[in-house]
Design an enzyme around this catalytic site. Structure first.
Site, PDB file in Angstrom:
ATOM      1  N   HIS A  95       0.834  -1.208   0.000  1.00 12.30           N
ATOM      2  CA  HIS A  95       0.000   0.000   0.000  1.00 12.30           C
ATOM      3  C   HIS A  95       0.871   1.261   0.000  1.00 12.30           C
ATOM      4  CE1 HIS A  95      -3.317  -2.624   0.982  1.00 12.30           C
ATOM      5  NE2 HIS A  95      -2.776  -2.968   2.125  1.00 12.30           N
ATOM      6  N   HIS A 129      -7.661  -3.251  -1.326  1.00  4.78           N
ATOM      7  CA  HIS A 129      -7.164  -4.561  -1.736  1.00  4.78           C
ATOM      8  C   HIS A 129      -7.831  -5.019  -3.022  1.00  4.78           C
ATOM      9  CE1 HIS A 129      -7.042  -4.484   2.753  1.00  4.78           C
ATOM     10  NE2 HIS A 129      -5.781  -4.699   2.466  1.00  4.78           N
TER      11      HIS A 129
END
Length: 196
Positions: free
Chosen positions: A17, A179
């Site tokens: 991330h 995600h």
């Protein structure tokens, strides 16, 4: 070096991330970070190690996104830290309005609200707020933060080397999770003003 008596701020979550979570460690932000594998929660061992490293005797705040694996592993870490007489408290970030309706706001996942909440926690800690005060101000900021993701392209996981989903060059997906969780709707590309 951390100030003696300062509340430690520990953040964490899955890697992949970038620039979160590693990018939010520093003065006025988080004091430490525990990261897991790609899109996977860190296990309790690194969380406890970071907790012990940042503890200055005033407790440690865990602040992370509202994901099942993170919750389970940070909760276990809090129990392990308590065995070493380190007091912890938790704020789960729940800013993503696409992931649950308003009457179920506690089920919402954290996305872009991370940036604001990490800064609120870090700034309050630098100002000398107590652990309970950090929980209060971060909880208040969390309750007033609302975000929604917009994707212009899918992510590609290193292990598969394939896009997580299909999205045409002239499409966008609104409400997508970090995600690759499905969004609320897909539509044609629009300007930033139109999307907002």
């Amino acid at each position: 070096k951390l100030k003696p008596g300062k509340v430690g701020v520990v953040i964490g979550g899955g890697s992949g991330h970038e620039s979160g979570f590693m990018g939010y460690v520093g003065q006025g932000f988080a004091d430490g970070v525990a990261v897991g594998n790609i899109f996977a929660s860190p296990s309790p061992e690194p969380i406890v190690a970071v907790t012990e490293a940042v503890d200055q005797g005033a407790g440690v705040l865990y602040i992370y996104g509202n994901y099942a694996g993170d919750g389970m592993n940070f909760d276990m870490s809090a129990e392990l830290a308590a065995m070493s007489d380190i007091r912890t408290a938790t704020v789960r970030i729940t800013d993503d309005i696409a992931s649950a309706p308003a009457d179920q706001a506690g089920k919402r996942r954290g996305i872009a609200g991370f940036v604001l909440l990490f800064k609120v926690a870090g700034a309050a800690s630098e100002l000398g707020y107590s652990l309970d005060e950090l929980v209060r101000v971060c909880g208040k900021a969390n309750a007033r933060t609302r975000t929604m993701g917009v994707a212009l392209s899918p992510c590609t996981l290193p292990q598969t080397r394939k896009p997580a989903f299909e999205l045409a060059d002239d499409e966008m997906e609104i409400g997508l999770g970090i995600h690759g969780e499905p969004g609320m709707e897909r539509g044609k590309l629009a300007t930033a003003d139109e999307v907002a």
